[in-house]
Write a protein that holds these residues in place. Sequence first.
Motif: not given
Ligand code: KG4
Length: 414
Positions: A151, A171-173, A199, A222, A226, A325, A330, A356
Amino acid sequence: MLILNKTARVFSNPSKRKIYEYLRSFNFHPGKVFLHKLVLGIETSCDDTAAAVVDETGNVLGEAIHSQTEVHLKTGGIIPPVAQQLHRENIQRIVQEALSVSKVSPSELSAIATTIKPGLALSLGVGLSFSLQLVDKFKKPFIPIHHMEAHALTIRLTNKVEFPFLVLLISGGHCLLALVRGVSDFLLLGKSLDIAPGDMLDKVARRLSLIKHPECSTMSGGKAIEHLAKQGNKLHFDFKPPMQRAKNCDFSFTGLQHIIDKTVMQKEKEEGIEKGQILSSAADIAAAVQHTTACHIAKRTHRAILFCKQKALLSQSNAVLVVSGGVASNLYIRKALEIVANATQCTLLCPPPKLCTDNGIMIAWNGIERLRAGLGILYDTEGIRYEPKCPLGIDISKEVGEAAIKVPRLKMEI
Ligand code: KG4
Ligand code: ZN
């Protein structure tokens, strides 16, 4: 012409072995000459099965991805055995697709790079065992990849960014701030002490039942927050940013999540609706949680920049802040970070949204970076294991906290 000159120079006194090594460095095969290194990247650390072929100059020759988001949205979160099964069902097709779009056959690859850490054990296992079969069959070097390193380095595929730079991964994790000094040289400045912002936003979106909202039903939590936040008023709720007294670069999101849980419960009572129905104030809550999240992330990042400058780890006048991430897509959070970047004379860079979130391109690119630097290329994969938990770099977050840098207040007018 350039190639001919180069070839003539190398072959001025050729031995058979030298010619062979030289042609191999060009991925030479009868009828086809690739002038660059080619890496196949494979990603299965969480809920995306992804693969890509990238060359040494950053050209993406082929890519494919299968996202499990829709399935996990229905079950209200990732169930690891379900994720594993979906990776198993899709990995062959996805890798095949990336290779055939790129018109590169496995024998032409310089190496295979695969995420082996950190991530969900069952998911990582699918990518690793599939990759090891390929490595064995085509006798290719293997490059194990740290998901967060990938990343962080993605920006060097899209922009000309030199080391060192600061990276914020949200990110989510994951949630961390690190100074990137080299391909595999990271200083960890801070991380989330509990859950990651994605998360938390996913949990809030679930609690608000946004999946039932006609405009948000196919969006990740997420993204739904938004989207809805644009229709809400952030001033209708006052959620305080977490850890205001802790002068470090760590993050925390569970406290905020619990406060929102309580608020939602209270609002359900007030509006006389059952859990599972959508509150009339859902958009206001979404706007307020997004604002508080943005302020918290911005403040910790601001402190990280000041720390790095104070310790001469980053340039005073043209430092680079990279944000990546899933949560980095966002735009509200990005604007908050732009305010910080402007106040500290930093350049803010984000990879395009597609890069991302999890993808195979970043893994292949990390493989190219490691090939070029000669780091972590395995010719023998005996004993290689995946690692569900694995920190990134050297942890100096204690030192950051001890510096206790006071961050000037910025007007977050977004
Ligand atoms: O990087 P990613 O695809 O996977 C990992 O977590 O590694 O990120 C996914 C996370 C999810 O929690 C999702 O809700 C969040 O990113 N996410 C966002 C947006 N798009 C995805 N959070 C805030 N605003 C967004 N537009
Ligand atoms: Zn990720």
